[in-house]
Design an enzyme around this catalytic site. Structure first.
Site, PDB file in Angstrom:
ATOM      1  N   LYS A   8       0.813  -1.329   0.101  1.00 15.93           N
ATOM      2  CA  LYS A   8       0.107   0.105  -0.015  1.00 15.93           C
ATOM      3  C   LYS A   8       1.058   1.277  -0.045  1.00 15.93           C
ATOM      4  O   LYS A   8       2.066   1.371   0.530  1.00 15.93           O
ATOM      5  CB  LYS A   8      -0.868   0.005   1.296  1.00 15.93           C
ATOM      6  CG  LYS A   8      -0.277  -0.023   2.651  1.00 15.93           C
ATOM      7  CD  LYS A   8       0.425   1.222   3.071  1.00 15.93           C
ATOM      8  CE  LYS A   8       0.948   1.277   4.387  1.00 15.93           C
ATOM      9  NZ  LYS A   8       1.791   2.553   4.841  1.00 15.93           N
ATOM     10  N   ASP A 139      -1.909  -1.521  10.700  1.00 13.12           N
ATOM     11  CA  ASP A 139      -2.469  -1.546   9.175  1.00 13.12           C
ATOM     12  C   ASP A 139      -2.877  -2.695   8.680  1.00 13.12           C
ATOM     13  O   ASP A 139      -3.237  -2.756   7.805  1.00 13.12           O
ATOM     14  CB  ASP A 139      -1.364  -0.546   8.451  1.00 13.12           C
ATOM     15  CG  ASP A 139      -0.236  -1.323   8.284  1.00 13.12           C
ATOM     16  OD1 ASP A 139       0.156  -2.259   9.065  1.00 13.12           O
ATOM     17  OD2 ASP A 139       0.757  -0.722   7.594  1.00 13.12           O
TER      18      ASP A 139
END
Length: 279
Positions: A8, A139
């Site tokens: 990401k 995350d």
């Protein structure tokens, strides 16, 4: 069974407050990028001599971590507390750089949860898998769905990020990572939490030509002072035509978003990790 954990980037990252537990609340937009590791699991033969229920082999990029403490192994043990899992062999091929702000380790952990759920028919569902993933890292929960998301809390509170993808479809993304590693502790040491003037979720809904003046990563100021090569990379990306450039997360990857396919990137950044893709 095999799966491919993606990485990401962060479209904006603001540290808004320090929490009583010592962690920090943040605001960011997670955007999935198809730079992937590979993770495979196979059921271990009952007669295979192993002192642990999960036998992990890591190849590809060097991982500075005891394999028994890898997040993939921790994900297995976390689920094994609540589900009856067979012993497994796991093979992780690392392509995503470590300590790069790309979430590679978190992705591996989340995809291990997904893989175990599918392979052994645990029938958890995304919400339950996100609950487990959040216990492994701030995350990790994002990677259960790997869809664009606005994140708050320590990164585990996720909301849909309506139209951001429309802003980037058809653009070109370039990731540049020099031989620099930034630890989480080093990144947070230079942070003074504050609420941004405008939320990153609102900014990324605007035309991309407004991002440069408004969309920020709070880690850049202090980390660029320690590692000036990162500031140099960012400036070179702008000079080479990037519409927007930023450091991803708290790590050492700088990404650039281009309207047209950039050329001569390898010549600009010799001896650095480079990845490019059309979004």
């Amino acid at each position: 069974m095999i799966t491919f954990p993606c990485c990401k980037i962060n479209l904006g990252l603001n540290i808004v407050a320090k929490r009583p537990d010592g962690y920090h609340n943040l605001e960011t937009v997670f955007y999935p990028v198809p730079l992937c590791d590979a993770l495979e699991i196979k059921k271990m033969d009952e007669e295979f001599p192993s002192s642990t229920p999960i036998d992990l082999k890591v190849t590809g990029n060097i991982v500075a971590c005891d394999e028994t403490k890898n997040l993939v192994v921790r994900a297995y043990h976390l689920l094994a507390e609540d589900y009856k899992l067979p012993r497994v062999h796991a093979h992780l091929f690392k392509r995503i750089p470590m300590q790069a702000g790309l979430g590679g380790g978190s992705a591996d952990a989340a995809y291990m949860i997904r893989l175990l759920d599918e392979r052994f028919r645990l029938n958890m569902g995304n919400t339950e898998m996100e609950r487990y993933a959040a216990q492994l890292g701030a995350d990790c929960a994002f990677f259960i769905r790997s869809e664009i998301a606005y994140a708050t809390g320590i990164g585990e509170a996720l909301e849909p990020a309506d139209t951001e993808k429309n802003n980037l479809e058809g653009y070109y993304l370039v990731l540049i990572k020099p031989d620099v590693a930034v630890s989480t502790a080093e990144a947070f040491a230079g942070i003074t939490p504050k609420k941004p003037v405008k939320c990153c979720r609102d900014i990324v809904r605007q035309p991309i030509d407004t991002w440069r003046s408004e969309l920020t990563n709070d880690f850049e100021k202090s980390i660029f002072a320690i590692h000036p090569i990162l500031a140099t990379i960012k400036e070179k990306l702008y000079e080479h035509g990037a519409l927007y450039a930023q450091m991803s997360g708290s790590g050492s990857t700088i990404f650039g978003i281009f309207g047209q396919k950039p050329t001569s990137i390898e010549e600009l950044f010799p001896d650095m990790f480079i990845y490019s893709v059309r979004l």
